[in-house]
Design an enzyme around this catalytic site. Structure first.
Site, PDB file in Angstrom:
ATOM      1  N   GLU A 230       0.822  -1.224   0.000  1.00 56.61           N
ATOM      2  CA  GLU A 230       0.000   0.000   0.000  1.00 56.61           C
ATOM      3  C   GLU A 230       0.850   1.265   0.000  1.00 56.61           C
ATOM      4  OE1 GLU A 230      -2.504   0.362   3.452  1.00 56.61           O
ATOM      5  OE2 GLU A 230      -3.483   2.183   2.737  1.00 56.61           O
ATOM      6  N   ASP A 263      -5.484   3.083  -1.672  1.00 51.37           N
ATOM      7  CA  ASP A 263      -6.267   3.733  -0.618  1.00 51.37           C
ATOM      8  C   ASP A 263      -6.614   5.115  -1.167  1.00 51.37           C
ATOM      9  OD1 ASP A 263      -6.759   5.539   1.593  1.00 51.37           O
ATOM     10  OD2 ASP A 263      -6.009   3.997   2.961  1.00 51.37           O
ATOM     11  N   HIS A 290      -8.548   0.192  -0.285  1.00 49.36           N
ATOM     12  CA  HIS A 290      -8.914   0.736   1.022  1.00 49.36           C
ATOM     13  C   HIS A 290      -9.853   1.895   0.724  1.00 49.36           C
ATOM     14  CE1 HIS A 290      -5.571  -0.692   3.991  1.00 49.36           C
ATOM     15  NE2 HIS A 290      -6.330  -1.669   3.530  1.00 49.36           N
ATOM     16  N   ASP A 298      -6.508  14.512   6.682  1.00 51.43           N
ATOM     17  CA  ASP A 298      -6.888  13.184   7.150  1.00 51.43           C
ATOM     18  C   ASP A 298      -7.311  12.290   5.995  1.00 51.43           C
ATOM     19  OD1 ASP A 298      -7.573  11.114   8.985  1.00 51.43           O
ATOM     20  OD2 ASP A 298      -9.668  11.637   8.673  1.00 51.43           O
ATOM     21  N   ASP A 300      -8.781   9.324   6.509  1.00 48.79           N
ATOM     22  CA  ASP A 300      -9.582   8.221   7.046  1.00 48.79           C
ATOM     23  C   ASP A 300     -10.934   8.588   7.651  1.00 48.79           C
ATOM     24  OD1 ASP A 300      -7.486   6.061   6.691  1.00 48.79           O
ATOM     25  OD2 ASP A 300      -6.378   7.498   7.892  1.00 48.79           O
TER      26      ASP A 300
HETATM   27  C1  RNT Z   1      -2.378   4.439   6.773  1.00 48.20           C
HETATM   28  C2  RNT Z   1      -2.853   3.349   5.878  1.00 48.20           C
HETATM   29  C3  RNT Z   1      -3.106   2.024   6.536  1.00 48.20           C
HETATM   30  C4  RNT Z   1      -3.725   2.139   7.901  1.00 48.20           C
HETATM   31  C5  RNT Z   1      -4.189   0.839   8.478  1.00 48.20           C
HETATM   32  C6  RNT Z   1      -4.436   0.933   9.935  1.00 48.20           C
HETATM   33  O1  RNT Z   1      -2.339   5.646   6.163  1.00 48.20           O
HETATM   34  O2  RNT Z   1      -3.989   3.753   5.185  1.00 48.20           O
HETATM   35  O3  RNT Z   1      -3.835   1.224   5.696  1.00 48.20           O
HETATM   36  O4  RNT Z   1      -4.791   3.040   7.921  1.00 48.20           O
HETATM   37  O5  RNT Z   1      -3.337  -0.159   8.139  1.00 48.20           O
HETATM   38 ZN    ZN Z   2      -5.119   2.342   4.051  1.00 43.16          ZN
END
Ligand code: RNT
Ligand code: ZN
Length: 422
Positions: A230, A263, A290, A298, A300
């Protein structure tokens, strides 16, 4: 008229409306069975994990903000919460576990010491839930991650510590896949990077490549394990350079037949992960997603049904890529009811896929190929206000989960009865 009748009646009208466009809504409901979303365990406890009684998030540019009451404090509470989440979601899910969530039984087990036995109770839990399992090495919240470099470290003791962690995580993941009879996707994300402009970008990237080559040397059958890597653009405290950038990992994945994990919180704001799927899948077998909602710094926030997520889902459905895309979620919000966050975010992703399945793609392609671009735009806009909600509600009813906003009440009672006692 009872609520159930109302939902069925609305569905019948929606069915007729979509039939006019050549879409069979009953078939769409069946197709929703092909959609499996991997539920990340880390929204239950703000990425704290279970390593020591007071383990908490530190380092690595992942930051959970908020202190909403009711956070899960141990394995049992994490499982109870996840069971509640599963009960409120239509469709099929998997569990996506981080290595810091092992069943360590109050023992201190360092990351280079973990074994399948520390995850056996999770494997058994997944068996009981009849779901598959995915896994992640945890390269953050650890003293060996405090100086900003893990697998790319130039300090051999630190680098080999994390290589050992990755090797063990892959072995554990393969065991998970074998025991559950469903390949386990193991994902590597590392926080490695530099706050200020570094000189030796090349040196760190060389180290990372070397570490990955070492840790991936053992091969496992793809029926047990699929490796993903990732990338990220930047993190808090790693603003000037991220060792594992997109160029780095995409190249690594192509060369080594790995999955690239995309992601959608890890790119420049105007880049779209939905656009990257058909690019990557020309060259690699599978991708891992993701799905998240980036807001300013942020990456997330809780997923909502926005254009970003819609393009991702539409691109997958249009090209029949569901079997080549592993779908995970990645968000953690500590400022609202955490169970509620899961249900809102997962249902939003599911809605995006259902919406995509209700698209008359062939008709749109015909328009595109004959230069009818106004017509294409108009139809896409009209689709937004078709009776999609009636199909979604009927799907939830059929799946025996709360329809529409009625899950809010269920989460409120769970908060009163369970979360408030923590
Ligand atoms: C962090 C990444 C990763 C985490 C997780 C907890 O920027 O996105 O995937 O969020 O592994
Ligand atoms: Zn991630």
């Amino acid at each position: 008229m009872s609520n159930t009748n109302f939902i069925e009646k609305a569905y019948q009208i929606a069915k007729e409306q979509y039939a006019e466009l050549g879409i069979d809504t009953d078939k769409v409901l069946e197709k929703m069975n092909d959609l499996v979303i991997s539920l990340h365990c880390w929204q239950t406890d703000d990425v704290s994990g279970c390593e020591t009684p007071d383990s908490s998030l530190s380092g690595g540019g992942i930051q959970a903000t908020g202190s909403y009451p009711g956070k899960a404090n141990n394995l049992e509470q994490i499982r109870t919460d996840l069971e509640k989440v599963l009960a409120l979601l239509p469709g099929k899910q998997r569990l996506n576990l981080h290595a810091i969530y092992g069943d360590f039984n109050e023992e201190i087990v360092d990351r280079d010491q973990i074994e399948t036995k520390h995850f056996q109770s999770w494997i058994d839990w997944c068996k009981k839930q009849e779901i598959g399992m995915d896994f992640n090495g945890s390269f953050f919240s650890h003293p060996n991650a405090d100086n900003g470099f893990t697998l790319s470290s130039k300090d051999e003791a630190i680098r080999s510590f994390w290589v050992e962690h990755l090797k063990r995580c892959r072995a554990i993941a393969a065991d998970m896949g074998k025991q559950l009879n469903s390949p386990c996707v193991h994902n590597v994300w590392i926080p490695d990077g530099s706050k200020d402009t570094p000189i030796d970008r090349n040196g760190y990237r060389k180290q990372l490549k070397k570490s990955l080559d070492e840790a991936f040397a053992t091969e496992y059958p793809t029926t047990q394990l699929k490796d993903a890597v990732e990338s990220k653009l930047f993190g808090i405290g790693a603003e000037s350079m991220t060792v594992g950038s997109h160029d780095f990992y995409l190249s690594y994945a192509v060369q080594n037949n790995k999955l690239i994990c995309l992601d959608n919180g890890h790119f420049h704001p105007t880049e779209q992960v939905g656009d990257k799927i058909s690019a990557c899948l020309q060259f690699i077998d599978e991708v891992l997603l993701h799905i998240t909602r980036p807001i300013r710094w942020d990456s997330d926030h809780v997923v909502t049904l926005n254009e970003d997520v819609q393009l991702i889902a539409s691109e997958i459905v249009r090209n029949n890529y569901l079997s080549r895309v592993n779908i995970g979620l990645d968000f953690f919000d500590a400022s609202i009811n955490r169970i509620g966050a899961y249900v809102v975010g997962t249902r939003a992703a599911q809605k995006a896929f259902m919406f995509a399945m209700l698209e008359p793609t062939e008709k749109l392609i015909e328009m595109e190929e004959s230069g009818q671009n106004f017509e294409r735009l108009a139809l896409l806009e009209e689709l937004k206000t078709k009776l999609f909600g009636a199909v979604w509600d009927y799907y939830c009813q059929k799946e025996n989960v709360p329809v529409g906003e009625s899950y809010i009440k269920e989460i409120q009672s769970y908060e009163k009865e369970i979360l408030a006692t923590r």
